[in-house]
Every structure is written in structure tokens, then in C-alpha cells.
Design a protein around this motif. Structure first.
Motif, short mmCIF file in Angstrom:
data_model
loop_
_atom_site.label_atom_id
_atom_site.label_comp_id
_atom_site.label_asym_id
_atom_site.label_seq_id
_atom_site.Cartn_x
_atom_site.Cartn_y
_atom_site.Cartn_z
N THR A 7 10.52 11.51 61.05
CA THR A 7 9.49 12.94 61.17
C THR A 7 8.40 12.62 60.00
O THR A 7 9.13 12.37 58.82
CB THR A 7 10.42 14.01 60.92
N PRO A 9 4.73 14.21 58.25
CA PRO A 9 3.45 15.18 58.47
C PRO A 9 2.31 14.56 59.23
O PRO A 9 2.17 13.41 58.87
CB PRO A 9 3.27 15.60 57.05
N TYR A 10 1.64 15.59 59.66
CA TYR A 10 0.45 15.06 60.24
C TYR A 10 -0.60 14.52 59.40
O TYR A 10 -1.82 13.84 59.60
CB TYR A 10 -0.32 16.28 61.09
N ASP A 66 -0.71 14.87 66.52
CA ASP A 66 0.46 15.24 66.30
C ASP A 66 1.51 15.04 67.38
O ASP A 66 1.00 15.12 68.66
CB ASP A 66 0.66 16.54 65.60
N THR A 88 4.59 15.86 62.69
CA THR A 88 4.66 17.25 62.72
C THR A 88 3.21 17.84 62.81
O THR A 88 2.24 17.33 61.97
CB THR A 88 5.54 17.86 61.68
N PRO A 89 2.86 18.80 63.58
CA PRO A 89 1.53 19.41 63.66
C PRO A 89 1.38 20.45 62.24
O PRO A 89 2.18 20.61 61.61
CB PRO A 89 1.59 20.44 64.79
N PRO A 90 0.29 20.55 61.94
CA PRO A 90 -0.16 21.59 60.79
C PRO A 90 0.32 22.99 61.12
O PRO A 90 0.71 23.39 62.24
CB PRO A 90 -1.66 21.55 61.02
N VAL A 91 0.83 23.52 60.15
CA VAL A 91 1.55 24.75 60.25
C VAL A 91 0.33 25.88 60.27
O VAL A 91 -0.43 25.60 59.58
CB VAL A 91 2.49 25.30 59.15
N GLU A 92 0.17 26.76 61.31
CA GLU A 92 -0.68 27.93 61.35
C GLU A 92 -0.53 28.87 60.27
O GLU A 92 0.61 29.06 59.78
CB GLU A 92 -0.57 28.52 62.55
N PRO A 93 -1.64 29.08 59.50
CA PRO A 93 -1.49 30.18 58.30
C PRO A 93 -0.98 31.40 59.17
O PRO A 93 -1.26 31.82 60.00
CB PRO A 93 -2.70 30.42 57.66
N TYR A 94 -0.17 32.11 57.97
CA TYR A 94 0.15 33.58 58.51
C TYR A 94 -0.74 34.33 58.52
O TYR A 94 -1.68 34.46 57.47
CB TYR A 94 1.39 34.02 57.36
#
Length: 102
Positions: A7, A9-10, A66, A88-94
Motif C-alpha cells: 500500500t 500513498p497517491y 489511485d 491510496t486516494p487522497p483523503v478528503e478534508p473534513y
């Protein structure tokens, strides 16, 4: 190799696939076939220098690629190893939109 895993990161930008081939012959070839999902993205033909040989290939990974990947290692027309990995895709900001502070 450093950073061995399945695994990444993108933001990885580039990955390497290493192979140790035994039972080959000098001037024979092994292929690394890089797949993104079921789509063949690259085929790298690598010449062997003897019956026991280590070699590698690399693939540039764009940030939008990703998901599921694999490298099929092919010798004498047969897949001898399949390496699966995930970008892994980027994490969407909260987002606080629509939430209440009361």
C-alpha cells in the motif's frame, strides 16, 4: 529495497518492482507487466545475464491513478509471479459545512 509494501500513498510518484530469476539462461528475457486495474499500463522487457539473475523495473505513478495495481512477472511466456498493491486516494478534508455549533 527500501519501503517494501503493498500500500502506497497517491503521492508516491514512482514505484519499483524487483525480481530474482533462477533457471533462466543468458540472453533470455523476463517481462514486468504493470497493470492499473485490468488496464496494461507498461511492459518492460529485461534481459537476463545468467541462470540466477536479479533485475528491476520502475513505473511513474500519476496522482490520479489511485486504486488497485499489479505487476505480472512473465518468463518464457508464463506468469511466474503476480505482485498486487494499492495506491491510496487522497483523503478528503473534513468539512464543517452544514454542521451546527449550538
Amino acid at each position: 529495497p527500501v519501503g517494501v509494501g503493498d500500500t502506497f500513498p497517491y503521492t508516491v510518484e514512482k514505484l519499483y518492482s524487483y525480481s530474482k530469476i533462477t533457471g533462466g539462461e543468458a540472453d533470455d528475457y523476463v517481462e514486468h507487466r504493470w497493470y492499473y486495474g485490468d488496464r496494461l499500463m507498461a511492459t518492460v522487457s529485461l534481459k537476463l545475464g545468467g541462470p540466477s539473475w536479479r533485475t528491476y523495473s520502475s513505473k511513474r505513478i500519476l496522482r490520479v491513478w489511485d486504486g488497485e495495481w499489479r505487476v505480472d512477472i512473465v518468463h518464457a511466456g508464463a506468469v511466474i509471479k503476480c505482485l498486487n498493491f494499492t495506491i491510496t486516494p487522497p483523503v478528503e478534508p473534513y468539512s464543517t459545512e452544514g454542521s451546527s455549533t449550538e
